[in-house]
Design a protein around this motif. Sequence first.
Motif: not given
Length: 66
Positions: A13, A39-40, A42-44, A46-47, A53, A55, A65
């Motif tokens: 991503d 960023i948060s 996108h991270y969530e 993916l999680r 994950v 970064v 990051s």
Amino acid sequence: MAMHLHENGWTIDVPLLPGFGGDIMTLDQRTNADWLRTISAHYEALRRDHEQVIVIGNSMGAALSV
């Protein structure tokens, strides 16, 4: 790097931060909160689909990051 990781089976991503790319004219109006929200999110996302994950970032992405 993203293509290499993808070719080796990783889900990739690569979010475009607000104020960059086609949005560059608004860079001076952006704050770290804008970037951290992006960023948060996108991270969530993916999680939700992946147990692990990792970064990785370059330049501004590397700073975020950390």
